[in-house]
Motif scaffolding. Structure first.
Motif, PDB file in Angstrom:
ATOM      1  N   ILE A 242       0.795  -1.228   0.000  1.00 61.99           N
ATOM      2  CA  ILE A 242       0.000   0.000   0.000  1.00 61.99           C
ATOM      3  C   ILE A 242       0.829   1.280   0.000  1.00 61.99           C
ATOM      4  CG2 ILE A 242      -2.090  -1.014   0.975  1.00 61.99           C
ATOM      5  CD1 ILE A 242      -1.257  -0.076   3.721  1.00 61.99           C
ATOM      6  N   ALA A 243       2.019   1.231   0.569  1.00 68.99           N
ATOM      7  CA  ALA A 243       2.835   2.449   0.622  1.00 68.99           C
ATOM      8  C   ALA A 243       3.896   2.491  -0.480  1.00 68.99           C
ATOM      9  CB  ALA A 243       3.503   2.572   1.987  1.00 68.99           C
ATOM     10  N   ASP A 244       3.856   1.523  -1.376  1.00 69.31           N
ATOM     11  CA  ASP A 244       4.849   1.443  -2.442  1.00 69.31           C
ATOM     12  C   ASP A 244       4.408   2.310  -3.613  1.00 69.31           C
ATOM     13  OD1 ASP A 244       6.705   0.845  -4.353  1.00 69.31           O
ATOM     14  OD2 ASP A 244       6.470  -1.343  -4.216  1.00 69.31           O
ATOM     15  N   SER A 245       4.912   3.525  -3.689  1.00 69.98           N
ATOM     16  CA  SER A 245       4.489   4.458  -4.735  1.00 69.98           C
ATOM     17  C   SER A 245       5.060   4.100  -6.095  1.00 69.98           C
ATOM     18  CB  SER A 245       4.910   5.882  -4.359  1.00 69.98           C
ATOM     19  OG  SER A 245       6.323   5.967  -4.226  1.00 69.98           O
ATOM     20  N   SER A 246       5.956   3.131  -6.158  1.00 72.97           N
ATOM     21  CA  SER A 246       6.508   2.716  -7.448  1.00 72.97           C
ATOM     22  C   SER A 246       5.583   1.770  -8.196  1.00 72.97           C
ATOM     23  CB  SER A 246       7.874   2.043  -7.247  1.00 72.97           C
ATOM     24  OG  SER A 246       7.723   0.776  -6.609  1.00 72.97           O
ATOM     25  N   ILE A 247       4.572   1.223  -7.500  1.00 75.83           N
ATOM     26  CA  ILE A 247       3.619   0.328  -8.167  1.00 75.83           C
ATOM     27  C   ILE A 247       2.800   1.142  -9.159  1.00 75.83           C
ATOM     28  CG2 ILE A 247       1.577  -1.126  -7.842  1.00 75.83           C
ATOM     29  CD1 ILE A 247       2.691  -1.935  -5.137  1.00 75.83           C
ATOM     30  N   PRO A 248       2.762   0.751 -10.429  1.00 72.76           N
ATOM     31  CA  PRO A 248       2.005   1.522 -11.416  1.00 72.76           C
ATOM     32  C   PRO A 248       0.511   1.454 -11.131  1.00 72.76           C
ATOM     33  CG  PRO A 248       2.757  -0.545 -12.355  1.00 72.76           C
ATOM     34  CD  PRO A 248       3.407  -0.433 -11.013  1.00 72.76           C
ATOM     35  N   ARG A 249      -0.157   2.553 -11.426  1.00 73.47           N
ATOM     36  CA  ARG A 249      -1.596   2.595 -11.205  1.00 73.47           C
ATOM     37  C   ARG A 249      -2.183   3.698 -12.073  1.00 73.47           C
ATOM     38  NH1 ARG A 249      -1.475   4.006  -4.967  1.00 73.47           N
ATOM     39  NH2 ARG A 249       0.678   3.353  -5.176  1.00 73.47           N
ATOM     40  N   PHE A 250      -3.488   3.614 -12.298  1.00 75.06           N
ATOM     41  CA  PHE A 250      -4.201   4.724 -12.916  1.00 75.06           C
ATOM     42  C   PHE A 250      -4.599   5.658 -11.785  1.00 75.06           C
ATOM     43  CE2 PHE A 250      -5.748   2.069 -16.774  1.00 75.06           C
ATOM     44  CZ  PHE A 250      -4.509   2.217 -17.359  1.00 75.06           C
ATOM     45  N   ALA A 251      -4.111   6.895 -11.834  1.00 73.29           N
ATOM     46  CA  ALA A 251      -4.271   7.802 -10.702  1.00 73.29           C
ATOM     47  C   ALA A 251      -5.462   8.731 -10.877  1.00 73.29           C
ATOM     48  CB  ALA A 251      -3.000   8.633 -10.520  1.00 73.29           C
ATOM     49  N   GLY A 252      -6.000   9.172  -9.753  1.00 76.23           N
ATOM     50  CA  GLY A 252      -7.074  10.156  -9.724  1.00 76.23           C
ATOM     51  C   GLY A 252      -6.923  11.061  -8.513  1.00 76.23           C
ATOM     52  N   TRP A 253      -7.664  12.148  -8.531  1.00 75.20           N
ATOM     53  CA  TRP A 253      -7.550  13.188  -7.515  1.00 75.20           C
ATOM     54  C   TRP A 253      -7.757  12.654  -6.111  1.00 75.20           C
ATOM     55  CZ3 TRP A 253     -11.685  17.187  -5.961  1.00 75.20           C
ATOM     56  CH2 TRP A 253     -11.093  18.269  -5.275  1.00 75.20           C
ATOM     57  N   TRP A 254      -8.725  11.746  -5.955  1.00 79.50           N
ATOM     58  CA  TRP A 254      -9.081  11.283  -4.615  1.00 79.50           C
ATOM     59  C   TRP A 254      -8.062  10.313  -4.029  1.00 79.50           C
ATOM     60  CZ3 TRP A 254     -12.284  14.779  -3.352  1.00 79.50           C
ATOM     61  CH2 TRP A 254     -12.993  14.712  -2.137  1.00 79.50           C
ATOM     62  N   GLY A 255      -7.118   9.841  -4.858  1.00 77.95           N
ATOM     63  CA  GLY A 255      -6.048   8.997  -4.336  1.00 77.95           C
ATOM     64  C   GLY A 255      -4.818   9.785  -3.930  1.00 77.95           C
ATOM     65  N   HIS A 256      -4.835  11.089  -4.209  1.00 76.78           N
ATOM     66  CA  HIS A 256      -3.691  11.956  -3.907  1.00 76.78           C
ATOM     67  C   HIS A 256      -3.619  12.264  -2.412  1.00 76.78           C
ATOM     68  CE1 HIS A 256      -1.154  15.593  -3.917  1.00 76.78           C
ATOM     69  NE2 HIS A 256      -0.711  15.174  -5.097  1.00 76.78           N
ATOM     70  N   THR A 257      -2.419  12.424  -1.918  1.00 77.64           N
ATOM     71  CA  THR A 257      -2.200  12.723  -0.502  1.00 77.64           C
ATOM     72  C   THR A 257      -3.138  13.837  -0.027  1.00 77.64           C
ATOM     73  OG1 THR A 257       0.121  12.116  -0.754  1.00 77.64           O
ATOM     74  CG2 THR A 257      -0.471  13.412   1.188  1.00 77.64           C
ATOM     75  N   LYS A 258      -3.820  13.604   1.087  1.00 72.71           N
ATOM     76  CA  LYS A 258      -4.882  14.508   1.535  1.00 72.71           C
ATOM     77  C   LYS A 258      -4.346  15.897   1.910  1.00 72.71           C
ATOM     78  CE  LYS A 258      -7.442  10.528   3.280  1.00 72.71           C
ATOM     79  NZ  LYS A 258      -7.981   9.835   4.473  1.00 72.71           N
ATOM     80  N   ASP A 259      -3.153  15.941   2.468  1.00 72.95           N
ATOM     81  CA  ASP A 259      -2.598  17.228   2.937  1.00 72.95           C
ATOM     82  C   ASP A 259      -2.382  18.214   1.797  1.00 72.95           C
ATOM     83  OD1 ASP A 259      -2.618  16.219   5.477  1.00 72.95           O
ATOM     84  OD2 ASP A 259      -0.480  15.729   5.518  1.00 72.95           O
ATOM     85  N   THR A 260      -2.099  17.692   0.622  1.00 71.41           N
ATOM     86  CA  THR A 260      -1.777  18.591  -0.504  1.00 71.41           C
ATOM     87  C   THR A 260      -2.776  18.486  -1.655  1.00 71.41           C
ATOM     88  OG1 THR A 260      -0.311  16.904  -1.451  1.00 71.41           O
ATOM     89  CG2 THR A 260       0.679  18.526   0.037  1.00 71.41           C
ATOM     90  N   ARG A 261      -3.844  17.727  -1.459  1.00 71.48           N
ATOM     91  CA  ARG A 261      -4.810  17.517  -2.543  1.00 71.48           C
ATOM     92  C   ARG A 261      -5.349  18.832  -3.086  1.00 71.48           C
ATOM     93  NH1 ARG A 261      -9.543  14.067  -0.523  1.00 71.48           N
ATOM     94  NH2 ARG A 261      -8.124  12.314  -0.828  1.00 71.48           N
ATOM     95  N   PHE A 262      -5.656  19.749  -2.220  1.00 74.23           N
ATOM     96  CA  PHE A 262      -6.318  20.988  -2.658  1.00 74.23           C
ATOM     97  C   PHE A 262      -5.340  22.070  -3.114  1.00 74.23           C
ATOM     98  CE2 PHE A 262      -9.876  18.963  -0.619  1.00 74.23           C
ATOM     99  CZ  PHE A 262     -10.938  19.320  -1.433  1.00 74.23           C
TER     100      PHE A 262
END
Length: 425
Positions: free
Chosen positions: A263-283
């Motif tokens: 879950i914390a491995d950011s190197s795993i490829p994925r289709f990304a979206g806004w709601w998966g972005h870190t909450k502290d900096t999302r906005f």
């Protein structure tokens, strides 16, 4: 337990049932003015009576707050999805941070395969069950084609042996071992939709990992039905729907599990979206995707609140009932149904019904699949006239699922009497 094929015995089991009052929390469909025997919870679960209030609350908050409902609704919409992981952790046997509720089942399966099916020239095969649910088959087919592969070369289906209906665990494991380092992904349903067989997720996962493959599971027919311990079994990923045993409404929101090690491995490829972005900096609305270091990092879009409200209504009932209690009653209901169907065969000059669901406790949940050797379609069509809602699968299987939250042992006994009457006409 020594079963008896009598109404008095069925009623005595109902009277001793510690979950008996939960039936009153659901709307039971009527047929000819009487409550039906609803045995299709494996297809669409019944509506909790609280669902309307849960959804209405969100509609009222939308009316009263508008966009401010994201922060000031009774259950603020911005973090609404965060309600679910703790409750679902008991349903699927996982850590809360390994779970997120989002999207629909096949959408989630595709998103998970984007991350965890990464074929190479040497390691590219998927091993799955024969007769997997069509959506799973289509997902696998389209994924391998997307990677420029041919289905018949990339996908290995494990079938039952000649004259059998369930797939032997040893055949699944030996297939994985034989394919060895050519296997990229082992992808099974938790419970097969056709036979009701509950696969040995722990052993399948261990064997997949031993050859260096990923182990994933579609839990559409397993979540809310059987004992799951995904975290302890070390499964890599899973997804499920909520409209079957989880009673969250037609097309209800789905959920995913991703093992803690991923879950914390950011190197795993994925289709990304806004709601998966870190909450502290999302906005801050900046470029560069930074995934939340939990299963939430696989989210694409904000929460479908009305669907999630229905999901919440059901999960509150699950929490009150307790998964261990539900699983124990579900197994007893299906055991009693096995007994009743055996009695029908015993009382006939020839075998009329073959149960193709495994009888071993660890290999089944609520569902019982009946291969009709006589009058299959006739029996199925007559069931509804007698107040029974069941499910037909070609060529000649009737699927029924006595669900512990709202079905009774009297339902099972009465169903047996109805089937016997129809067959004896």
């Amino acid at each position: 337990m020594q079963f008896e094929n009598t109404l008095e015995f069925a009623r005595s089991l109902d009277e001793k049932d510690t979950l008996k009052n939960f039936r009153d929390q659901f709307y039971i469909p009527l047929i000819n003015g009487k409550e039906s025997i609803y045995f299709t919870g494996n297809s669409l679960g019944l509506q909790p009576k609280t669902t309307q209030d849960y959804v209405l609350n969100e509609l009222e908050d939308w009316a009263n707050f508008g966009v401010e409902g994201h922060f000031h609704a009774r259950k603020p919409w911005m973090p609404y999805h965060e309600i679910f992981p703790q409750q679902l952790s008991k349903v699927i046997g996982a850590l809360p941070e390994e779970i997120v509720v989002m999207n629909q089942l096949t959408v989630n399966l595709h998103l998970l395969m984007v991350s965890f099916y990464r074929p190479t020239r040497r390691r590219y095969k998927i091993i799955c069950e024969a007769k997997a649910f069509p959506s799973d088959q289509y997902a696998m087919e389209s994924q391998v084609k997307y990677h420029g592969l041919k289905y018949e070369e990339a996908v290995i289906e494990v079938s039952p042996r000649e004259g059998e209906y369930a797939i032997r665990t040893e055949d699944i494991l030996s297939t994985i071992q034989q394919q060895g380092d050519s296997v990229a992904l082992v992808l099974f349903g938790g419970v097969n939709y056709y036979t009701g067989q509950f696969f040995d997720i722990k052993k399948i996962t261990e064997t997949a990992h031993a050859v260096g493959a990923i182990a994933g599971f579609d839990l559409a027919h397993a979540a809310g039905n059987v004992k799951l311990e995904l975290h302890n079994w070390n499964a890599d990923f899973a997804c499920w729907c909520s409209y079957k045993y989880l009673n969250s409404g037609p097309g209800g929101v789905s959920g995913i599990y991703i093992n803690q090690k991923h879950i914390a491995d950011s190197s795993i490829p994925r289709f990304a979206g806004w709601w998966g972005h870190t909450k502290d900096t999302r906005f801050k609305m900046e470029k560069g995707f930074e995934p939340i270091p939990t299963a939430e990092g696989w989210q694409l879009s904000n929460a479908p609140i009305l669907s999630m409200a229905a999901h919440k209504a059901s999960l509150d009932i699950f929490e009150a009932a307790g998964m261990d209690n539900l699983i124990a009653k579900g197994k007893l209901l299906s055991d009693y149904l096995f007994f009743i169907l055996d009695e029908i065969n015993t009382g006939s000059a020839k075998k009329l019904i073959e149960v193709i669901t495994p009888r071993e406790e660890k290999e089944k949940g609520c569902q019982v699949s009946m291969l009709m050797l006589e009058k299959g379609k006739e029996v199925f069509e007559a069931l509804k006239q007698h107040g029974v809602l069941a499910d037909w699968r070609e060529p000649n299987v009737i699927r029924v699922a006595p669900v512990p939250l709202y079905n009774t042992f009297t339902d099972v006994f009465t169903f047996g009497q109805i089937v016997k009457t129809i067959l004896n006409k």
